[in-house]
Scaffold this motif. Structure first.
Motif, PDB file in Angstrom:
ATOM      1  N   UNK A 320      25.433  21.164-101.156  1.00  0.00           N
ATOM      2  CA  UNK A 320      25.491  22.638-101.207  1.00  0.00           C
ATOM      3  C   UNK A 320      24.419  23.208-100.279  1.00  0.00           C
ATOM      4  N   UNK A 321      23.166  22.739-100.424  1.00  0.00           N
ATOM      5  CA  UNK A 321      22.063  23.281 -99.633  1.00  0.00           C
ATOM      6  C   UNK A 321      22.249  22.988 -98.144  1.00  0.00           C
ATOM      7  N   UNK A 322      22.706  21.789 -97.823  1.00  0.00           N
ATOM      8  CA  UNK A 322      22.924  21.435 -96.413  1.00  0.00           C
ATOM      9  C   UNK A 322      24.050  22.254 -95.804  1.00  0.00           C
ATOM     10  N   UNK A 323      25.094  22.499 -96.574  1.00  0.00           N
ATOM     11  CA  UNK A 323      26.195  23.339 -96.087  1.00  0.00           C
ATOM     12  C   UNK A 323      25.710  24.764 -95.849  1.00  0.00           C
ATOM     13  N   UNK A 324      24.866  25.267 -96.758  1.00  0.00           N
ATOM     14  CA  UNK A 324      24.338  26.616 -96.586  1.00  0.00           C
ATOM     15  C   UNK A 324      23.517  26.713 -95.296  1.00  0.00           C
ATOM     16  N   UNK A 325      22.679  25.693 -95.048  1.00  0.00           N
ATOM     17  CA  UNK A 325      21.879  25.725 -93.817  1.00  0.00           C
ATOM     18  C   UNK A 325      22.769  25.635 -92.581  1.00  0.00           C
ATOM     19  N   UNK A 326      23.789  24.771 -92.611  1.00  0.00           N
ATOM     20  CA  UNK A 326      24.681  24.613 -91.457  1.00  0.00           C
ATOM     21  C   UNK A 326      25.371  25.931 -91.121  1.00  0.00           C
ATOM     22  N   UNK A 327      25.788  26.669 -92.141  1.00  0.00           N
ATOM     23  CA  UNK A 327      26.440  27.960 -91.902  1.00  0.00           C
ATOM     24  C   UNK A 327      25.442  28.990 -91.399  1.00  0.00           C
ATOM     25  N   UNK A 328      24.245  29.011 -91.988  1.00  0.00           N
ATOM     26  CA  UNK A 328      23.226  29.970 -91.533  1.00  0.00           C
ATOM     27  C   UNK A 328      22.815  29.705 -90.096  1.00  0.00           C
ATOM     28  N   UNK A 329      22.651  28.444 -89.750  1.00  0.00           N
ATOM     29  CA  UNK A 329      22.141  28.101 -88.419  1.00  0.00           C
ATOM     30  C   UNK A 329      23.133  28.388 -87.310  1.00  0.00           C
ATOM     31  N   UNK A 330      24.400  28.550 -87.682  1.00  0.00           N
ATOM     32  CA  UNK A 330      25.429  28.857 -86.674  1.00  0.00           C
ATOM     33  C   UNK A 330      25.967  30.280 -86.833  1.00  0.00           C
ATOM     34  N   UNK A 331      25.292  31.080 -87.674  1.00  0.00           N
ATOM     35  CA  UNK A 331      25.683  32.480 -87.836  1.00  0.00           C
ATOM     36  C   UNK A 331      26.971  32.681 -88.600  1.00  0.00           C
ATOM     37  N   UNK A 332      27.385  31.673 -89.382  1.00  0.00           N
ATOM     38  CA  UNK A 332      28.659  31.784 -90.115  1.00  0.00           C
ATOM     39  C   UNK A 332      28.481  31.996 -91.612  1.00  0.00           C
ATOM     40  N   UNK A 333      27.224  32.166 -92.055  1.00  0.00           N
ATOM     41  CA  UNK A 333      26.999  32.273 -93.495  1.00  0.00           C
ATOM     42  C   UNK A 333      27.610  33.581 -94.013  1.00  0.00           C
ATOM     43  N   UNK A 334      28.464  33.516 -95.046  1.00  0.00           N
ATOM     44  CA  UNK A 334      29.153  34.725 -95.514  1.00  0.00           C
ATOM     45  C   UNK A 334      28.253  35.769 -96.154  1.00  0.00           C
ATOM     46  N   UNK A 335      27.054  35.344 -96.637  1.00  0.00           N
ATOM     47  CA  UNK A 335      26.180  36.305 -97.291  1.00  0.00           C
ATOM     48  C   UNK A 335      25.486  37.196 -96.314  1.00  0.00           C
TER      49      UNK A 335
END
Length: 335
Positions: A320-335
């Protein structure tokens, strides 16, 4: 008479629940609002840590044992104990030619470099300066002012725990490819429990989410699955006393006052392209049942089982945490 009264008032810790299916439980995605979780994370991030970082279990740094090494925020740290049990910490590289002191030896309470024999007694020597260190009885902390960048404090923010000697504690450590905030965000999302960890949690309801700065607590009703349909229902509170710590404390039900502390310690420097974070989780279990004295006596046997349980949960929660970082680092995090 007293024994009969005790037996009459005794209640079993386990409950038997009806049959249910994972897919038929109530969805929680509407309640788990990204903005609510993000606000709780921002409040936690704004709290002072005094530049203190958890490095491991207190029992892993043993009197007469080998030195213990950890990299925190890109800084090598070495810890050891003197013959009297006093804890020392400092830079992990020998000031002479940079030998890794975690691979050296402790002789009569003195750290002796295995390359050329330079000896450190814990005080300043040859350009080697000690770090402030704290042993809270369960975990060891080191203060790194250069890494933390805050106003330093004399002591870390240690969560309230069951009385010393009254509980059974175990410490689990894992490492993931993310930043500390991703680990903390996972813990500030209790709604995922029954869905993501059905092998451990059922019937999870957030009775009250945080209301803001004045009341920044998640109140959660949940049943811990023991086996099959047997569960232990409790009420727990989740709080974040400092930026890298989330505490779950059981407030009602079996094991009241027990705590699970999740500490997120950055291993890499801030802004690293491939960040690494250590999850150091301390479980301190307590109970007012008379038979719990047997559990305390059996602590050496129980600790591996407690670590095994934590490891199963963190296999998923680090994903979960690694997926959150991967999305944040590529500007894709939904939050």
């Amino acid at each position: 008479m007293s024994d009969r009264a005790d037996r009459a008032g005794w209640t079993p810790p386990l409950r038997r629940r009806g049959r249910s299916d994972w897919a038929t439980q109530a969805p929680t995605w509407r309640e788990a609002r990204p903005a609510l979780i993000d606000d709780a994370l921002k409040r936690a991030s704004a709290r002072p840590s005094g530049n203190w970082f958890v490095v491991g279990a207190a029992r892993d740094v043993r009197t007469g044992g080998r030195p213990y090494g950890r990299t925190v925020g890109g800084t090598e740290v070495v810890l050891w104990r003197s013959d009297s049990g006093e804890l020392h910490a400092g830079p992990g590289a020998c000031p002479h030619l940079g030998a890794p002191l975690r691979e050296s030896r402790v002789v009569c309470g003195t750290l002796v470099c295995h390359w050329h024999g330079l000896a450190l007694d814990g005080g300043p020597f040859a350009g080697w300066e000690p770090y402030p260190v704290h042993d809270d009885g369960v975990l060891v902390w080191v203060r790194l002012d250069v890494v933390g960048g805050e106003e330093p404090s004399e002591r870390p923010v240690v969560p309230e725990r069951p009385a010393a000697g009254g509980g059974v504690d175990a410490v689990f450590t894992a490492v993931g490819g993310c930043e500390p905030q991703d680990v903390v965000a996972n813990r500030l999302d209790p709604w995922h429990g029954s869905w993501f960890h059905p092998y451990s949690f059922v019937d999870l309801t957030v009775a009250r989410p945080p209301l803001g700065d004045a009341d920044d607590v998640f109140v959660v009703d949940v049943s811990f699955r023991v086996t099959g349909r047997l569960v232990v229902p409790v009420r727990a509170e989740f709080t974040a006393p400092e930026p890298r710590t989330v505490v779950m404390r059981i407030t009602e039900g079996e094991g009241s006052t027990s705590v699970v502390e999740t500490h997120a310690t950055p291993l890499t420097a801030e802004g690293a392209a491939r960040p690494r974070t250590a999850v150091v989780e301390a479980v301190v279990a307590a109970s007012d049942r008379r038979g719990f004295a047997l559990a305390r006596a059996a602590a050496p046997v129980l600790r591996p089982l407690m670590r095994l349980t934590a490891g199963r949960l963190w296999r998923d929660d680090l994903a979960y945490a690694e997926r959150r970082w991967a999305l944040r680092s590529t500007g894709r995090f939904p939050g």
